[in-house]
Design a protein around this motif. Structure first.
Motif, PDB file in Angstrom:
ATOM      1  N   GLU A  66       0.819  -1.211   0.000  1.00 44.37           N
ATOM      2  CA  GLU A  66       0.000   0.000   0.000  1.00 44.37           C
ATOM      3  C   GLU A  66       0.855   1.264   0.000  1.00 44.37           C
ATOM      4  O   GLU A  66       0.467   2.282  -0.570  1.00 44.37           O
ATOM      5  N   LYS A  67       2.010   1.223   0.647  1.00 40.42           N
ATOM      6  CA  LYS A  67       2.866   2.401   0.667  1.00 40.42           C
ATOM      7  C   LYS A  67       3.431   2.694  -0.717  1.00 40.42           C
ATOM      8  O   LYS A  67       3.693   3.839  -1.062  1.00 40.42           O
ATOM      9  N   CYS A  68       3.590   1.630  -1.469  1.00 35.80           N
ATOM     10  CA  CYS A  68       4.200   1.772  -2.787  1.00 35.80           C
ATOM     11  C   CYS A  68       3.170   2.153  -3.850  1.00 35.80           C
ATOM     12  O   CYS A  68       3.334   3.134  -4.566  1.00 35.80           O
ATOM     13  N   PHE A  69       2.097   1.375  -3.935  1.00 36.17           N
ATOM     14  CA  PHE A  69       1.060   1.610  -4.939  1.00 36.17           C
ATOM     15  C   PHE A  69      -0.299   1.566  -4.259  1.00 36.17           C
ATOM     16  O   PHE A  69      -0.798   0.491  -3.932  1.00 36.17           O
ATOM     17  N   SER A  70      -0.897   2.712  -4.057  1.00 35.98           N
ATOM     18  CA  SER A  70      -2.159   2.808  -3.327  1.00 35.98           C
ATOM     19  C   SER A  70      -3.366   2.813  -4.255  1.00 35.98           C
ATOM     20  O   SER A  70      -4.474   3.094  -3.829  1.00 35.98           O
ATOM     21  N   THR A  71      -3.181   2.522  -5.525  1.00 37.74           N
ATOM     22  CA  THR A  71      -4.304   2.539  -6.454  1.00 37.74           C
ATOM     23  C   THR A  71      -5.384   1.554  -6.044  1.00 37.74           C
ATOM     24  O   THR A  71      -5.091   0.448  -5.588  1.00 37.74           O
ATOM     25  N   GLU A  72      -6.627   1.958  -6.184  1.00 38.28           N
ATOM     26  CA  GLU A  72      -7.745   1.075  -5.857  1.00 38.28           C
ATOM     27  C   GLU A  72      -8.185   0.260  -7.063  1.00 38.28           C
ATOM     28  O   GLU A  72      -9.096  -0.550  -6.976  1.00 38.28           O
ATOM     29  N   ASN A  73      -7.575   0.504  -8.212  1.00 37.06           N
ATOM     30  CA  ASN A  73      -7.916  -0.225  -9.428  1.00 37.06           C
ATOM     31  C   ASN A  73      -7.054  -1.474  -9.512  1.00 37.06           C
ATOM     32  O   ASN A  73      -5.839  -1.398  -9.693  1.00 37.06           O
ATOM     33  N   CYS A  74      -7.677  -2.629  -9.372  1.00 41.70           N
ATOM     34  CA  CYS A  74      -6.930  -3.887  -9.342  1.00 41.70           C
ATOM     35  C   CYS A  74      -6.206  -4.122 -10.668  1.00 41.70           C
ATOM     36  O   CYS A  74      -5.053  -4.556 -10.681  1.00 41.70           O
ATOM     37  N   ALA A  75      -6.869  -3.830 -11.786  1.00 39.96           N
ATOM     38  CA  ALA A  75      -6.256  -4.055 -13.091  1.00 39.96           C
ATOM     39  C   ALA A  75      -5.004  -3.205 -13.268  1.00 39.96           C
ATOM     40  O   ALA A  75      -3.988  -3.670 -13.810  1.00 39.96           O
ATOM     41  N   THR A  76      -5.068  -1.972 -12.792  1.00 38.29           N
ATOM     42  CA  THR A  76      -3.906  -1.087 -12.883  1.00 38.29           C
ATOM     43  C   THR A  76      -2.743  -1.637 -12.074  1.00 38.29           C
ATOM     44  O   THR A  76      -1.594  -1.652 -12.529  1.00 38.29           O
ATOM     45  N   PHE A  77      -3.054  -2.089 -10.858  1.00 40.89           N
ATOM     46  CA  PHE A  77      -2.007  -2.649  -9.995  1.00 40.89           C
ATOM     47  C   PHE A  77      -1.378  -3.874 -10.639  1.00 40.89           C
ATOM     48  O   PHE A  77      -0.146  -4.030 -10.637  1.00 40.89           O
ATOM     49  N   VAL A  78      -2.194  -4.764 -11.186  1.00 38.06           N
ATOM     50  CA  VAL A  78      -1.685  -5.975 -11.839  1.00 38.06           C
ATOM     51  C   VAL A  78      -0.772  -5.614 -12.999  1.00 38.06           C
ATOM     52  O   VAL A  78       0.303  -6.206 -13.186  1.00 38.06           O
ATOM     53  N   ASN A  79      -1.163  -4.622 -13.799  1.00 34.26           N
ATOM     54  CA  ASN A  79      -0.343  -4.196 -14.935  1.00 34.26           C
ATOM     55  C   ASN A  79       0.995  -3.627 -14.470  1.00 34.26           C
ATOM     56  O   ASN A  79       2.029  -3.827 -15.125  1.00 34.26           O
ATOM     57  N   ILE A  80       0.973  -2.917 -13.349  1.00 35.27           N
ATOM     58  CA  ILE A  80       2.215  -2.371 -12.799  1.00 35.27           C
ATOM     59  C   ILE A  80       3.180  -3.491 -12.434  1.00 35.27           C
ATOM     60  O   ILE A  80       4.376  -3.435 -12.746  1.00 35.27           O
ATOM     61  N   ARG A 103      -9.053  -7.933  -4.535  1.00 26.15           N
ATOM     62  CA  ARG A 103      -8.487  -9.267  -4.688  1.00 26.15           C
ATOM     63  C   ARG A 103      -7.812  -9.406  -6.048  1.00 26.15           C
ATOM     64  O   ARG A 103      -8.393  -9.103  -7.081  1.00 26.15           O
ATOM     65  N   ILE A 104      -6.577  -9.854  -6.042  1.00 28.46           N
ATOM     66  CA  ILE A 104      -5.822 -10.039  -7.276  1.00 28.46           C
ATOM     67  C   ILE A 104      -6.161 -11.413  -7.843  1.00 28.46           C
ATOM     68  O   ILE A 104      -6.176 -12.400  -7.105  1.00 28.46           O
ATOM     69  N   PRO A 105      -6.440 -11.519  -9.157  1.00 30.60           N
ATOM     70  CA  PRO A 105      -6.769 -12.822  -9.744  1.00 30.60           C
ATOM     71  C   PRO A 105      -5.683 -13.853  -9.477  1.00 30.60           C
ATOM     72  O   PRO A 105      -4.489 -13.556  -9.582  1.00 30.60           O
ATOM     73  N   THR A 106      -6.092 -15.056  -9.138  1.00 32.25           N
ATOM     74  CA  THR A 106      -5.151 -16.126  -8.821  1.00 32.25           C
ATOM     75  C   THR A 106      -4.208 -16.418  -9.975  1.00 32.25           C
ATOM     76  O   THR A 106      -3.013 -16.662  -9.763  1.00 32.25           O
ATOM     77  N   ILE A 107      -4.714 -16.360 -11.198  1.00 31.42           N
ATOM     78  CA  ILE A 107      -3.884 -16.691 -12.360  1.00 31.42           C
ATOM     79  C   ILE A 107      -2.704 -15.738 -12.490  1.00 31.42           C
ATOM     80  O   ILE A 107      -1.613 -16.119 -12.907  1.00 31.42           O
ATOM     81  N   ASP A 108      -2.905 -14.475 -12.081  1.00 32.01           N
ATOM     82  CA  ASP A 108      -1.808 -13.515 -12.160  1.00 32.01           C
ATOM     83  C   ASP A 108      -0.742 -13.820 -11.113  1.00 32.01           C
ATOM     84  O   ASP A 108       0.459 -13.757 -11.403  1.00 32.01           O
ATOM     85  N   ILE A 109      -1.174 -14.146  -9.888  1.00 32.61           N
ATOM     86  CA  ILE A 109      -0.197 -14.491  -8.848  1.00 32.61           C
ATOM     87  C   ILE A 109       0.577 -15.739  -9.256  1.00 32.61           C
ATOM     88  O   ILE A 109       1.799 -15.831  -9.055  1.00 32.61           O
ATOM     89  N   ASP A 110      -0.129 -16.717  -9.859  1.00 37.91           N
ATOM     90  CA  ASP A 110       0.541 -17.932 -10.346  1.00 37.91           C
ATOM     91  C   ASP A 110       1.660 -17.582 -11.319  1.00 37.91           C
ATOM     92  O   ASP A 110       2.763 -18.139 -11.252  1.00 37.91           O
ATOM     93  N   ARG A 111       1.378 -16.663 -12.229  1.00 37.86           N
ATOM     94  CA  ARG A 111       2.380 -16.286 -13.233  1.00 37.86           C
ATOM     95  C   ARG A 111       3.560 -15.571 -12.596  1.00 37.86           C
ATOM     96  O   ARG A 111       4.712 -15.777 -12.992  1.00 37.86           O
ATOM     97  N   TRP A 112       3.294 -14.741 -11.601  1.00 36.13           N
ATOM     98  CA  TRP A 112       4.385 -14.025 -10.934  1.00 36.13           C
ATOM     99  C   TRP A 112       5.276 -14.992 -10.169  1.00 36.13           C
ATOM    100  O   TRP A 112       6.504 -14.879 -10.195  1.00 36.13           O
ATOM    101  N   VAL A 113       4.649 -15.951  -9.474  1.00 36.27           N
ATOM    102  CA  VAL A 113       5.426 -16.946  -8.721  1.00 36.27           C
ATOM    103  C   VAL A 113       6.278 -17.780  -9.677  1.00 36.27           C
ATOM    104  O   VAL A 113       7.437 -18.098  -9.382  1.00 36.27           O
ATOM    105  N   LEU A 114       5.711 -18.116 -10.829  1.00 41.66           N
ATOM    106  CA  LEU A 114       6.462 -18.882 -11.835  1.00 41.66           C
ATOM    107  C   LEU A 114       7.635 -18.055 -12.363  1.00 41.66           C
ATOM    108  O   LEU A 114       8.753 -18.572 -12.513  1.00 41.66           O
ATOM    109  N   HIS A 115       7.381 -16.794 -12.656  1.00 46.11           N
ATOM    110  CA  HIS A 115       8.449 -15.916 -13.157  1.00 46.11           C
ATOM    111  C   HIS A 115       9.581 -15.819 -12.139  1.00 46.11           C
ATOM    112  O   HIS A 115      10.767 -15.853 -12.510  1.00 46.11           O
TER     113      HIS A 115
END
Length: 424
Positions: A66-80, A103-115
């Motif tokens: 939250e200190k880094c990116f306080s945007t309330e738009n989940c899609a924007t945060f995911v793109n960042i 809530r961040i989509p699970t598929i995105d977290i999966d991809r980040w963990v894989l990366h």
């Protein structure tokens, strides 16, 4: 013949450096500055000059919170997150994801963990605020360079081939679901583990710890049994079991003795919830088989209407000759008290001339009601603590009885201890 730069040009360069010192800072200084900034602030330094433009992409640690990116738009945060990960030019050693807006989509977290599995992750923190628990993907268990791991609101189901995290030193689980064998094997297969925190987790009923290098342990949650083995270096324990499962009415073995058998060097012990009730199960020894020679801080709740819990506390105190600080929180039940037979047994313990707390300096008792059992316990401490400096007593309700305060001040003591009586 070698040509030299005209004096005017050298002067011009010098003037430019004076006017724009930040662009000419040494690389190591720039790296130090960036490491002190949030990720968002580090990215913004790209506008300083060409030397700064891609420096943020060389940070070894990425923190998305939250200190880094306080945007309330989940899609924007995911793109960042995607942009930062794909723009990074050096191996990532630290990754922290703690975003509390949507809530961040699970598929995105999966991809980040894989990366991240293609990097050399040393610090990994994933804090899911609420909702369904996130199941850690199989690629996560290949993070074999981790030193620090923190998970919240996650589900751990490692593959059968998982052999542990051999370099892991610090583990913190909050609201994590993991089976009994998973918890035991995870601890056992982390030979360098020094710090373990298990808070409000589920999937198991026994806490079995086998960790030779463990120095700090904090547990809070439901529990049926505790087994500490090969924990000779454990120095700080916080044990809060807020529910003890039902057991047989009589158990011959003592939980108190079993709990401390592998804690020869414990220095600080904080007990809460029903943990004292757990330690009171079984045949209580008058003293521990091996005294706690290094225990200097003890904090625990106490029901003065339950004989077994009072005895457990007294026996633990008698086995702690190095104790300097004692905190007791009274668990009130004004409708109940120990019976005459129990009082007689306590009186004989309180009159034991061989009992002494030679290093006890500070005692704090909170939620004090002024009943006889509490006064007897305080008297016991005052008489047997020759170097006691302060006895701080906080009443359970405002406007404590003047008679109670008078009784406290009249109690005999072997030191010049100051008694401080406070309202809630």
């Amino acid at each position: 013949m070698e040509q030299t730069e005209p004096p005017k040009s050298r002067l011009k360069v010098q003037m430019e450096m004076e006017l724009d010192r930040i662009s000419y800072l040494p690389s190591n200084v720039i790296d130090k500055i960036l490491s002190c900034l949030t990720l968002k602030e580090a990215v913004r330094t790209s506008v300083f000059s060409s030397r700064w433009r891609n420096k943020w992409a060389m940070l070894s640690g990425l923190v998305f919170d939250e200190k880094c990116f306080s945007t309330e738009n989940c899609a924007t945060f995911v793109n960042i997150v995607y942009h930062v990960l794909l723009s990074h030019t050096v191996p990532i050693e630290k990754f922290v994801l703690s975003h509390n807006t949507h809530r961040i989509p699970t598929i995105d977290i999966d991809r980040w963990v894989l990366h991240l599995s293609r990097n050399f992750i040393k610090v990994f923190e994933l804090c899911i605020p609420d909702g369904p628990k996130y199941k850690m993907p199989l690629c996560f268990f290949s993070y074999q360079d981790m030193i620090v791991l923190e998970l919240s609101q996650c589900l751990l189901e490692p593959p059968t081939t998982f052999k542990g995290f051999r370099t892991l030193k610090r583990v913190s689980f909050h609201r994590v679901t993991l089976a009994q064998d998973v918890l035991e094997n995870l601890i056992l297969c982390c030979p360098l583990l020094e710090c373990l925190e298990v808070i409000n987790c589920d999937g198991f009923t026994h806490l079995k710890i086998d960790a030779p290098n463990l120095r700090f342990l904090s547990f809070s949650g439901r529990l049926e049994d505790v087994s500490l083995q090969n924990t000779l270096n454990l120095a700080v324990v916080c044990f809060n079991s807020w529910r003890i499962y039902h057991r047989q009415d009589h158990v011959s073995s003592s939980n108190l003795a079993k709990f401390f058998i592998d804690l020869p060097y414990i220095q600080r012990l904080t007990i809460d919830g029903a943990a004292v009730q757990y330690l009171a199960v079984g045949d209580l020894p008058g003293r521990l088989p091996k005294p706690c020679l290094h225990l200097n801080f003890l904090s625990l709740p106490l029901k003065f209407y339950v004989l077994a819990e009072i005895l457990t506390t007294i026996y633990l105190l008698r086995s702690s000759p190095a104790l300097k600080v004692l905190h007791v929180t009274v668990r009130l039940n004004l409708l109940r008290s120990v019976d005459e037979e129990a009082e007689s047994r306590l009186d004989s313990l309180y009159d034991d001339v061989n009992c002494s707390f030679p290093k006890l300096q500070f005692v704090q008792i909170t939620r004090f009601s002024g009943c006889k059992a509490e006064l007897d316990f305080i008297k016991f401490l005052l008489v047997n603590s020759p170097v006691l400096e302060t006895m701080a007593i906080r009443a359970s309700s405002a406007g404590g009885s003047p008679e109670v305060l008078k009784k406290l001040l009249q109690l005999r003591r072997t030191s010049s201890a100051e008694i401080i009586y406070l309202d809630p």
